[in-house]
Structure formats: C-alpha cells, structure tokens
Design a protein around this motif. Structure first.
Motif, mmCIF file in Angstrom:
data_model
loop_
_atom_site.group_PDB
_atom_site.id
_atom_site.type_symbol
_atom_site.label_atom_id
_atom_site.label_comp_id
_atom_site.label_asym_id
_atom_site.label_seq_id
_atom_site.Cartn_x
_atom_site.Cartn_y
_atom_site.Cartn_z
ATOM 1 N N VAL A 29 39.342 -22.402 57.210
ATOM 2 C CA VAL A 29 39.344 -21.985 58.611
ATOM 3 C C VAL A 29 37.988 -22.371 59.169
ATOM 4 O O VAL A 29 36.954 -22.025 58.600
ATOM 5 N N VAL A 30 38.009 -23.116 60.250
ATOM 6 C CA VAL A 30 36.779 -23.530 60.929
ATOM 7 C C VAL A 30 36.763 -22.886 62.304
ATOM 8 O O VAL A 30 37.780 -22.894 63.005
ATOM 9 N N THR A 31 35.611 -22.324 62.672
ATOM 10 C CA THR A 31 35.464 -21.738 64.002
ATOM 11 C C THR A 31 34.227 -22.315 64.680
ATOM 12 O O THR A 31 33.261 -22.700 64.026
ATOM 13 N N PHE A 32 34.288 -22.343 65.993
ATOM 14 C CA PHE A 32 33.148 -22.762 66.806
ATOM 15 C C PHE A 32 33.153 -21.908 68.062
ATOM 16 O O PHE A 32 34.213 -21.648 68.631
ATOM 17 N N THR A 33 31.972 -21.503 68.490
ATOM 18 C CA THR A 33 31.840 -20.750 69.731
ATOM 19 C C THR A 33 30.773 -21.392 70.598
ATOM 20 O O THR A 33 29.657 -21.646 70.132
ATOM 21 N N GLY A 34 31.118 -21.669 71.850
ATOM 22 C CA GLY A 34 30.164 -22.163 72.831
ATOM 23 C C GLY A 34 29.553 -20.995 73.574
ATOM 24 O O GLY A 34 30.253 -20.040 73.937
ATOM 25 N N ILE A 35 28.251 -21.062 73.802
ATOM 26 C CA ILE A 35 27.494 -19.972 74.416
ATOM 27 C C ILE A 35 26.737 -20.497 75.634
ATOM 28 O O ILE A 35 26.238 -21.630 75.619
ATOM 29 N N VAL A 36 26.638 -19.699 76.675
ATOM 30 C CA VAL A 36 25.849 -20.080 77.851
ATOM 31 C C VAL A 36 24.397 -20.212 77.407
ATOM 32 O O VAL A 36 23.805 -19.274 76.882
ATOM 33 N N ALA A 107 39.740 -31.547 63.251
ATOM 34 C CA ALA A 107 40.522 -31.043 64.379
ATOM 35 C C ALA A 107 39.670 -30.159 65.297
ATOM 36 O O ALA A 107 39.784 -30.243 66.522
ATOM 37 N N ALA A 108 38.808 -29.339 64.708
ATOM 38 C CA ALA A 108 37.929 -28.493 65.519
ATOM 39 C C ALA A 108 36.977 -29.355 66.350
ATOM 40 O O ALA A 108 36.773 -29.091 67.539
ATOM 41 N N GLU A 109 36.405 -30.385 65.744
ATOM 42 C CA GLU A 109 35.508 -31.277 66.500
ATOM 43 C C GLU A 109 36.255 -31.998 67.613
ATOM 44 O O GLU A 109 35.732 -32.150 68.724
ATOM 45 N N PHE A 110 37.452 -32.457 67.336
ATOM 46 C CA PHE A 110 38.300 -33.102 68.341
ATOM 47 C C PHE A 110 38.516 -32.164 69.523
ATOM 48 O O PHE A 110 38.325 -32.551 70.688
ATOM 49 N N LEU A 111 38.890 -30.931 69.242
ATOM 50 C CA LEU A 111 39.124 -29.953 70.312
ATOM 51 C C LEU A 111 37.851 -29.674 71.104
ATOM 52 O O LEU A 111 37.869 -29.611 72.333
ATOM 53 N N MET A 112 36.730 -29.518 70.412
ATOM 54 C CA MET A 112 35.463 -29.248 71.098
ATOM 55 C C MET A 112 35.057 -30.416 71.983
ATOM 56 O O MET A 112 34.617 -30.220 73.121
ATOM 57 N N ASP A 113 35.211 -31.649 71.481
ATOM 58 C CA ASP A 113 34.870 -32.822 72.291
ATOM 59 C C ASP A 113 35.748 -32.879 73.538
ATOM 60 O O ASP A 113 35.272 -33.178 74.634
ATOM 61 N N TYR A 114 37.020 -32.605 73.370
ATOM 62 C CA TYR A 114 37.925 -32.602 74.514
ATOM 63 C C TYR A 114 37.525 -31.527 75.522
ATOM 64 O O TYR A 114 37.452 -31.787 76.722
ATOM 65 N N LEU A 115 37.277 -30.317 75.039
ATOM 66 C CA LEU A 115 36.928 -29.224 75.945
ATOM 67 C C LEU A 115 35.657 -29.528 76.721
ATOM 68 O O LEU A 115 35.532 -29.187 77.902
ATOM 69 N N LYS A 116 34.712 -30.171 76.088
ATOM 70 C CA LYS A 116 33.437 -30.491 76.736
ATOM 71 C C LYS A 116 33.591 -31.582 77.801
ATOM 72 O O LYS A 116 32.901 -31.550 78.822
#
Length: 147
Positions: A29-36, A107-116
């Motif tokens: 399970v990989v998680t990532f959280t973006g923070i202000v 997959a997590a990196e793919f999603l993060m790149d897309y979201l950004k």
C-alpha cells in the motif's frame, strides 16, 4: 475505487489505516499526501482551490480507472480538497494497493502527476504580496511524459 472531492479536511491517518486494513490480499500500500506549502517569503496566508464539481469528479474517476487498468492494483483512493486552506493543511491524498510494490508506487506517482498537472483545479495564493493565480510549471508538465 473511491474518489472524493470535498471541502472538509480529512484525517490522513484514519484514511490510510482504513484503506490498508481492507486489503489483506495486497502486498503493498502506497500513500501520498499533498500539503499547503508556505511561500519562500513566508507570507502565504491561504491557498484557495476552485473547481467545477461534476467535471472534476468525472475527471478524477477517469484517471483512477486508468490507473486500475494500467497496473495490477487491488484498489485506488483519491481525496482532493477545494476551498480555502492555510499552510500545513492537507490538500489531497492518493493511496494505491497492489500485490507488489512496483505497481503500487508507479500507479501512485501516475495519479500524483496527473493531479498536479491535468486535474481541473485552479489555485489562488493569498499573501503579503496580494492575490495571485498559481501558474502551471514546466517540470510538472514534463513529469507526464513518462506515462
């Protein structure tokens, strides 16, 4: 798959635990959280994120589905906030579950790149220098080329 676009804060620890605990057949399970993040000048009062509700939800669901199709995943979680947030607040979270770590990380990196770069959100910074829309960055755009 769960995709949520919400104004309210979320509890990263609870979300991560709930996501991980439901996947006994997954090895990673990989998680990532973006923070202000505060500005380099230290004078960010708030970040305001705007979106078009129906359009944003559909766009995030589409990219989460693409991740499920491209990698061997058991599940995907995407939470993205909108509204006014101050430095230190969580903006978004991505979680992926897979039998093996490589699929979960990619997959997590793919999603993060897309979201950004591509998710239909617009960011405005409020601070000591006034109010400014956040422009897209070339390095964020370039990150998409690997997918």
């Amino acid at each position: 798959m769960r995709v949520t676009v919400q104004e309210a804060p979320f509890d990263f620890g609870r979300e991560a635990e709930d996501f991980a605990s439901g996947h006994h057949d997954m090895g990673a399970v990989v998680t990532f959280t973006g923070i202000v993040r505060d500005l380099a000048t230290g004078d960010l009062d708030a970040m305001e994120i705007e979106h078009y509700p129906g359009m944003t939800q559909k766009a995030l669901e589409k990219i989460a589905t693409e991740a499920l199709e491209r990698w061997s995943l058991g599940d995907v979680l995407v939470i993205h906030r909108y509204g006014r947030m101050t430095p230190g607040e969580k903006i978004m979270m991505v979680a992926t579950a897979a039998p093996h770590r490589v699929d979960a990380f990619e997959a997590a990196e793919f999603l993060m790149d897309y979201l950004k770069s591509r998710a239909p959100f617009w960011k405005k910074e409020h601070g000591g220098q006034g109010t400014n829309w956040v422009a897209a960055k070339d390095e964020d755009e370039a990150a998409l080329t690997r997918w």
